[in-house]
Design a protein around this motif. Structure first.
Motif, PDB file in Angstrom:
ATOM      1  N   GLU A  12      35.026  50.954  52.004  1.00 46.02           N
ATOM      2  CA  GLU A  12      36.119  50.026  51.694  1.00 46.02           C
ATOM      3  C   GLU A  12      35.606  48.603  51.560  1.00 46.02           C
ATOM      4  N   ASP A  13      34.623  48.224  52.386  1.00 47.73           N
ATOM      5  CA  ASP A  13      34.018  46.905  52.268  1.00 47.73           C
ATOM      6  C   ASP A  13      33.306  46.764  50.925  1.00 47.73           C
ATOM      7  N   GLU A  14      32.568  47.793  50.541  1.00 48.84           N
ATOM      8  CA  GLU A  14      31.883  47.776  49.249  1.00 48.84           C
ATOM      9  C   GLU A  14      32.888  47.682  48.104  1.00 48.84           C
ATOM     10  N   ARG A  15      34.010  48.378  48.265  1.00 47.39           N
ATOM     11  CA  ARG A  15      35.068  48.342  47.252  1.00 47.39           C
ATOM     12  C   ARG A  15      35.631  46.926  47.096  1.00 47.39           C
ATOM     13  N   ARG A  16      35.869  46.255  48.221  1.00 47.01           N
ATOM     14  CA  ARG A  16      36.366  44.870  48.170  1.00 47.01           C
ATOM     15  C   ARG A  16      35.358  43.952  47.479  1.00 47.01           C
ATOM     16  N   VAL A  17      34.083  44.106  47.804  1.00 44.14           N
ATOM     17  CA  VAL A  17      33.037  43.285  47.183  1.00 44.14           C
ATOM     18  C   VAL A  17      33.003  43.520  45.671  1.00 44.14           C
ATOM     19  N   LEU A  18      33.091  44.767  45.265  1.00 46.21           N
ATOM     20  CA  LEU A  18      33.074  45.088  43.838  1.00 46.21           C
ATOM     21  C   LEU A  18      34.271  44.482  43.113  1.00 46.21           C
ATOM     22  N   HIS A  19      35.439  44.543  43.744  1.00 48.84           N
ATOM     23  CA  HIS A  19      36.631  43.940  43.124  1.00 48.84           C
ATOM     24  C   HIS A  19      36.457  42.431  42.971  1.00 48.84           C
ATOM     25  N   ARG A  20      35.904  41.779  43.987  1.00 50.01           N
ATOM     26  CA  ARG A  20      35.668  40.323  43.896  1.00 50.01           C
ATOM     27  C   ARG A  20      34.683  40.003  42.776  1.00 50.01           C
ATOM     28  N   ARG A  21      33.629  40.799  42.669  1.00 49.23           N
ATOM     29  CA  ARG A  21      32.645  40.557  41.614  1.00 49.23           C
ATOM     30  C   ARG A  21      33.254  40.783  40.234  1.00 49.23           C
ATOM     31  N   LEU A  22      34.092  41.817  40.100  1.00 42.52           N
ATOM     32  CA  LEU A  22      34.765  42.063  38.823  1.00 42.52           C
ATOM     33  C   LEU A  22      35.699  40.908  38.459  1.00 42.52           C
ATOM     34  N   GLU A  23      36.413  40.397  39.449  1.00 42.43           N
ATOM     35  CA  GLU A  23      37.294  39.255  39.206  1.00 42.43           C
ATOM     36  C   GLU A  23      36.489  38.043  38.751  1.00 42.43           C
ATOM     37  N   GLY A  24      35.338  37.835  39.381  1.00 41.97           N
ATOM     38  CA  GLY A  24      34.466  36.728  38.990  1.00 41.97           C
ATOM     39  C   GLY A  24      33.956  36.885  37.572  1.00 41.97           C
ATOM     40  N   LEU A  25      33.577  38.104  37.202  1.00 45.25           N
ATOM     41  CA  LEU A  25      33.112  38.344  35.836  1.00 45.25           C
ATOM     42  C   LEU A  25      34.239  38.158  34.825  1.00 45.25           C
ATOM     43  N   ALA A  26      35.432  38.572  35.189  1.00 46.23           N
ATOM     44  CA  ALA A  26      36.578  38.385  34.288  1.00 46.23           C
ATOM     45  C   ALA A  26      36.804  36.899  34.046  1.00 46.23           C
ATOM     46  N   SER A  61      28.593  44.102  29.837  1.00 39.79           N
ATOM     47  CA  SER A  61      27.702  45.119  30.396  1.00 39.79           C
ATOM     48  C   SER A  61      27.757  45.128  31.921  1.00 39.79           C
ATOM     49  N   MET A  62      27.720  43.952  32.523  1.00 38.41           N
ATOM     50  CA  MET A  62      27.787  43.877  33.987  1.00 38.41           C
ATOM     51  C   MET A  62      29.123  44.395  34.494  1.00 38.41           C
ATOM     52  N   SER A  63      30.200  44.108  33.770  1.00 39.97           N
ATOM     53  CA  SER A  63      31.524  44.600  34.167  1.00 39.97           C
ATOM     54  C   SER A  63      31.574  46.116  34.125  1.00 39.97           C
ATOM     55  N   ARG A  64      30.995  46.698  33.084  1.00 39.30           N
ATOM     56  CA  ARG A  64      30.975  48.168  32.977  1.00 39.30           C
ATOM     57  C   ARG A  64      30.208  48.787  34.137  1.00 39.30           C
ATOM     58  N   GLN A  65      29.081  48.193  34.492  1.00 40.73           N
ATOM     59  CA  GLN A  65      28.292  48.714  35.612  1.00 40.73           C
ATOM     60  C   GLN A  65      29.080  48.631  36.913  1.00 40.73           C
ATOM     61  N   LEU A  66      29.752  47.511  37.129  1.00 43.03           N
ATOM     62  CA  LEU A  66      30.552  47.364  38.349  1.00 43.03           C
ATOM     63  C   LEU A  66      31.719  48.348  38.367  1.00 43.03           C
ATOM     64  N   GLU A  67      32.353  48.550  37.221  1.00 42.78           N
ATOM     65  CA  GLU A  67      33.463  49.508  37.149  1.00 42.78           C
ATOM     66  C   GLU A  67      32.974  50.926  37.434  1.00 42.78           C
ATOM     67  N   GLN A  68      31.789  51.258  36.941  1.00 45.17           N
ATOM     68  CA  GLN A  68      31.219  52.584  37.213  1.00 45.17           C
ATOM     69  C   GLN A  68      30.929  52.733  38.705  1.00 45.17           C
ATOM     70  N   HIS A  69      30.365  51.698  39.304  1.00 41.87           N
ATOM     71  CA  HIS A  69      30.066  51.766  40.735  1.00 41.87           C
ATOM     72  C   HIS A  69      31.360  51.846  41.544  1.00 41.87           C
ATOM     73  N   LEU A  70      32.383  51.135  41.116  1.00 45.23           N
ATOM     74  CA  LEU A  70      33.682  51.197  41.787  1.00 45.23           C
ATOM     75  C   LEU A  70      34.245  52.614  41.714  1.00 45.23           C
ATOM     76  N   ALA A  71      34.097  53.271  40.576  1.00 45.75           N
ATOM     77  CA  ALA A  71      34.557  54.664  40.444  1.00 45.75           C
ATOM     78  C   ALA A  71      33.777  55.577  41.393  1.00 45.75           C
ATOM     79  N   GLU A  72      32.484  55.313  41.569  1.00 44.53           N
ATOM     80  CA  GLU A  72      31.673  56.104  42.502  1.00 44.53           C
ATOM     81  C   GLU A  72      32.150  55.899  43.943  1.00 44.53           C
TER      82      GLU A  72
END
Length: 116
Positions: A12-26, A61-72
């Protein structure tokens, strides 16, 4: 009350970090698009070196990688809920604790992950 599962907390912590990074990339993407509106259409000869098209491509590209990791991570949380977390999804053998510590969302044991 049972203590929280440390595996779930880590995921869940990793999930929160990924969401923050995705928001930053957006936000970065929106800034790049906004900046491109104020430039000429030919950014191929940008004297600064990096083109707006390159920056867009990189953020995408970075967003796609983060989205894939979020799905994992989401899939790993589903395996926790199903009681199958820590079991290789390919061969059914246990995934080593060291691998899960390094990659909490790992779905494959090291043997299966290293197969071509």
């Amino acid at each position: 009350m049972t203590p929280p599962d440390p595996r779930v907390l880590a995921l869940e912590d990793e999930r929160r970090v990924l969401h923050r990074r995705l928001e930053g990339l957006a936000s970065d993407f929106a800034e790049t698009v906004a900046a491109s509106l104020d430039t000429n259409a030919d950014d191929e000869h940008d004297p600064e070196g990096a083109t707006i098209a390159f920056e867009r491509s990189q953020v995408t590209s970075m967003s796609r990688q983060l989205e894939q990791h979020l799905a994992e991570v989401d899939a790993a949380l589903a395996r926790v809920a199903a009681g199958t977390y820590g079991t290789c999804t390919a061969c059914g053998r246990p995934i080593s604790p060291a691998r899960l510590e390094a990659r909490p969302a790992a779905a494959l044991c090291i043997t299966c992950a290293s197969r071509p």
